[in-house]
Design a protein around this motif. Structure first.
Motif, mmCIF file in Angstrom:
data_model
loop_
_atom_site.group_PDB
_atom_site.id
_atom_site.type_symbol
_atom_site.label_atom_id
_atom_site.label_comp_id
_atom_site.label_asym_id
_atom_site.label_seq_id
_atom_site.Cartn_x
_atom_site.Cartn_y
_atom_site.Cartn_z
ATOM 1 N N GLU A 9 0.839 -1.213 0.000
ATOM 2 C CA GLU A 9 0.000 0.000 0.000
ATOM 3 C C GLU A 9 0.869 1.257 0.000
ATOM 4 O O GLU A 9 0.555 2.246 -0.661
ATOM 5 C CB GLU A 9 -0.902 0.005 1.238
ATOM 6 C CG GLU A 9 -2.031 -0.997 1.132
ATOM 7 C CD GLU A 9 -2.565 -1.346 2.500
ATOM 8 O OE1 GLU A 9 -3.396 -0.587 2.991
ATOM 9 O OE2 GLU A 9 -2.114 -2.369 3.065
ATOM 10 N N ALA A 10 1.988 1.199 0.743
ATOM 11 C CA ALA A 10 2.882 2.364 0.798
ATOM 12 C C ALA A 10 3.453 2.660 -0.584
ATOM 13 O O ALA A 10 3.591 3.822 -0.983
ATOM 14 C CB ALA A 10 3.998 2.116 1.809
ATOM 15 N N LYS A 11 3.749 1.610 -1.347
ATOM 16 C CA LYS A 11 4.340 1.805 -2.685
ATOM 17 C C LYS A 11 3.410 2.600 -3.600
ATOM 18 O O LYS A 11 3.858 3.346 -4.462
ATOM 19 C CB LYS A 11 4.639 0.441 -3.322
ATOM 20 C CG LYS A 11 5.985 -0.134 -2.870
ATOM 21 C CD LYS A 11 6.253 -1.459 -3.573
ATOM 22 C CE LYS A 11 7.559 -2.073 -3.078
ATOM 23 N NZ LYS A 11 7.618 -3.518 -3.343
ATOM 24 N N ARG A 12 2.087 2.422 -3.397
ATOM 25 C CA ARG A 12 1.130 3.112 -4.273
ATOM 26 C C ARG A 12 1.204 4.631 -4.139
ATOM 27 O O ARG A 12 0.823 5.349 -5.045
ATOM 28 C CB ARG A 12 -0.293 2.651 -3.933
ATOM 29 C CG ARG A 12 -0.590 1.314 -4.537
ATOM 30 C CD ARG A 12 -2.049 0.922 -4.421
ATOM 31 N NE ARG A 12 -2.094 -0.523 -4.313
ATOM 32 C CZ ARG A 12 -2.516 -1.206 -3.279
ATOM 33 N NH1 ARG A 12 -3.024 -0.583 -2.241
ATOM 34 N NH2 ARG A 12 -2.469 -2.514 -3.254
ATOM 35 N N VAL A 13 1.659 5.104 -2.986
ATOM 36 C CA VAL A 13 1.660 6.569 -2.805
ATOM 37 C C VAL A 13 3.080 7.135 -2.694
ATOM 38 O O VAL A 13 3.245 8.315 -2.393
ATOM 39 C CB VAL A 13 0.852 6.966 -1.536
ATOM 40 C CG1 VAL A 13 -0.628 6.675 -1.726
ATOM 41 C CG2 VAL A 13 1.390 6.285 -0.288
ATOM 42 N N SER A 14 4.103 6.310 -2.904
ATOM 43 C CA SER A 14 5.472 6.782 -2.638
ATOM 44 C C SER A 14 6.370 6.593 -3.850
ATOM 45 O O SER A 14 6.141 5.729 -4.684
ATOM 46 C CB SER A 14 6.084 5.988 -1.474
ATOM 47 O OG SER A 14 5.156 5.842 -0.434
#
Ligand code: AGP
Length: 642
Positions: free
Chosen positions: A587-592
């Motif tokens: 999930e973090a990868k989607r916004v970072s």
């Protein structure tokens, strides 16, 4: 003489220095230079009373190779920061002073050149200028007009102008611009045949803080010391007596040290140290054992102390967990708590607040010590105060602690340096076991302060916070350290930014404060820590295309809220590096733009692992910018003046 030859001759380490500058060996004579105006322009960013104190003291008497021991001792104190250094040795009733501006390597070259001979007693000093610019003359040691006394001084003499005027009227003249020089002349003025009495009378006339090492030309085998509000330790070895302002300078010779208390005077000779109280009466003192390894104050193959100390975090945390001091303390669950500290230690306190409130249900206020000491704190009957300090000598924390005690609060100190002022004055002490922290930027001390906060929370919550997770942390940190090249890569991507923001919510916000401080103090990149939800109330205006933002997203219960905040800044062009845990990585990868993914553990413990990549990030940014990582500009390891 080459650097290598100097190192071989003196056996010390003289990092990053080249032989440059010159200074003179000064035979002590009554000849004086005209007085000069005190320069307050030396460090315009520091106020006139001096905000920082970084000086170091070493002294020895006995069968030592005196000059070598002094230089080696000074090299162990280099980490405190300094801009000049000097030694004085006493041979055949003559005090020889060798001192100069700049690095110890310059001083070592000068000592080699002047060859002061075989002297059995001497004192040395590293000075960080507060009164008068850093030059050869203002360097310590300072000598009295007729050459009887020679002094090294740490601290600030607040009434030195008055003393100087009085001594001038009595016919004394001054060579330097320093506050410290007045002490040498005042000793000579007060001398009536007994050095200890003279030193006692002299310090009674001083206002401010001091640790003093004094040579008397007519006492050729002794060093005299005095202290008030500035640390001083003494030790006796087979070869003779040693004095120092800090433990690393002493470790090589003895680990059983006498800690001078405020108001005490000592006479140190080759086979005895005699202590006197403020009334001039002899007193018995016991030694304190320091179990730090001598090697732990050396770089051990790392390029910088800071990097070495980050690598020592697993051991430091494990050693701290083994301390059962909280278990032995009888702590009645308080109604309220104050945690008081400065800088990094304050940030550890902020994490402590979240954890104690959450786990033990006790309201906690975290106070910056310099604010607390000048307000009227509300201290109730069943109120507990915790002070946190690596050095145990931070003056604001010390005075805030005294205030809390005056107000009737019980005080527990969480301190790293054994026998330090805060440790001695607190009602109870929990020692973090970080070992000597040399780099100015605190890393392993912070990790052990967090460890202490978890242990305290566990005690106060009567075991609701289980420490099993904490015991797994050291191995997790080892794993993170093995991936440090990735963090180095991220740093090389982002270090060019003129400003880097750190955002997080809850524990992640507390963590962001420390990540941001680390970055700015060693890399000089402007940085701010913000609560994720607060950004849009103003600061988001600063986000533009390419602005680097480091987002801590380690708390599952607020992950979606943080992700929302991250989207807001990404939409405005921010370049986002997120720190999260394995289970939230996708999930973090989607916004970072970049993600550092840490091992999963109970969320409450995430700050103690998540700080490691932040420390490494700051470290690599500083290295890439060519900064002096271990001794950042304008900063002191131990802030012992207000
Ligand atoms: C941290 O990197 C700094 N060196 C500084 O903020 C430090 O934590 C602060 O001065 C408090 O020091 P102490 O822990 O020795 O009291």
């Amino acid at each position: 003489m080459t650097r290598r030859e100097l190192i071989e001759r003196f056996g010390g380490w003289f990092p990053g220095s080249t032989v440059e500058g010159k200074a003179e060996k000064m035979r002590v004579t009554a000849e004086q230079r005209p007085d000069q105006v005190v320069s307050l322009q030396t460090f315009p960013e520091i106020n006139q009373t001096g905000e920082l104190n970084m000086c170091g003291i070493i002294g020895c008497t006995g069968s030592f190779d005196t000059a070598k021991v002094l230089l080696r001792g000074l090299s162990k104190l280099e980490y405190r920061g300094y801009d000049s250094a000097g030694i004085a040795v006493l041979c055949e009733n003559e005090i020889k002073v060798i001192k100069c501006k700049g690095r110890l390597l310059n001083l070592a070259a000068l000592v080699e050149e002047k060859n002061p001979g075989n002297c059995s007693v001497g004192i040395g000093h590293t000075r960080w200028a507060t009164h008068g610019e850093p030059n050869d003359i203002n360097s310590h040691p300072h000598v009295s007009g007729k050459g009887k006394f020679c002094v090294v001084h740490n601290g600030i003499i607040e009434n030195y102008m008055d003393i100087r005027e009085n001594l001038r009227s009595a016919g004394y003249s001054f060579v330097s611009e320093t506050d410290s020089e007045v002490i040498a002349h005042l000793l000579e003025y007060n001398y009536k045949g007994d050095t200890v009495s003279c030193l006692r009378e002299t310090v009674m006339q001083l206002e401010g803080s001091y640790a003093l090492g004094v040579l008397d030309r007519d006492e050729p085998k002794k060093i005299f010391t005095a202290r008030k509000d500035s640390p001083l330790i003494l030790g006796l070895t087979d070869k003779g007596g040693i004095i120092a302002s800090d433990i690393p300078a002493m470790l090589e010779y003895t680990r059983d040290i006498f800690i001078a208390e405020d108001g005490e005077i000592a006479s140190v000779s080759d086979d005895a140290i005699i202590f006197y109280n403020q009334l001039g009466l002899e007193i018995d003192k016991k030694t304190t054992h320091v179990d730090w390894e001598a090697g732990s104050a050396e770089k051990g193959g790392f390029e910088h102390f800071m990097l070495k100390e980050i690598h020592e975090e697993p051991t430091a945390i494990r050693d701290t967990i083994a301390n059962d001091a909280f278990d032995r303390m009888n702590i009645v669950k308080p109604d309220r708590m104050h945690i008081i500290a400065c800088g990094t230690a304050y940030h550890a306190g902020v994490v402590g607040k979240y954890v104690i409130e959450e786990m033990a249900g006790i309201p906690v206020e975290v106070e910056v010590a310099s604010e607390y000491r000048y307000k009227n704190p509300i201290v109730g009957k069943n109120h507990l105060t915790v002070v946190i300090s690596q050095s145990g000598e931070t003056i604001d924390t010390l005075f805030a602690m005294r205030k809390a005690k005056e107000m009737g609060s019980r005080v527990i100190a969480v301190v790293n340096v054994v026998g330090s002022s805060i440790a001695r004055e607190a009602d109870d002490v929990f020692y973090t076991r970080a070992g000597p922290e040399i780099a100015v930027a605190s890393t392993k001390a912070y990790s052990t302060q967090l460890t202490a906060m978890y242990m305290l929370a566990s005690k106060l919550s009567e075991g609701k916070l289980k420490l099993d997770g904490l015991r797994r942390i050291p191995d997790m940190i080892k794993g993170i350290l093995s991936c440090k090249e990735d963090i180095q890569r991220f740093a090389s991507d982002l270090f060019g930014g003129s400003s880097i923001f750190f955002i997080g919510r809850g524990l992640d916000y507390a963590l962001s404060m420390e990540g941001s401080l680390k970055l700015k103090e060693i890399s000089y990149i402007h940085s701010e820590a913000y609560a994720g939800g607060e950004l849009k109330h103003g600061t988001i205006a600063l986000i533009e295309e390419g602005t680097p933002v480091i987002c801590s997203m380690t708390q599952p219960h607020i992950f979606s809220k943080m992700a929302g905040n991250v989207r807001e800044i990404q939409a405005r062009g921010a370049k986002v590096l997120s720190i999260t845990s394995k289970s939230m990585e996708n999930e973090a990868k989607r916004v970072s733009d970049m993600v550092i993914s840490l091992p999963d553990i109970e969320p409450v413990y995430m700050p103690i692992t998540a700080i490691v990549p932040m420390q490494l990030f700051a470290y690599y940014c500083a290295v890439l910018k060519g900064c002096d990582v271990d001794k950042p500009r304008n900063l002191a390891k131990s802030v012992t003046v207000e």
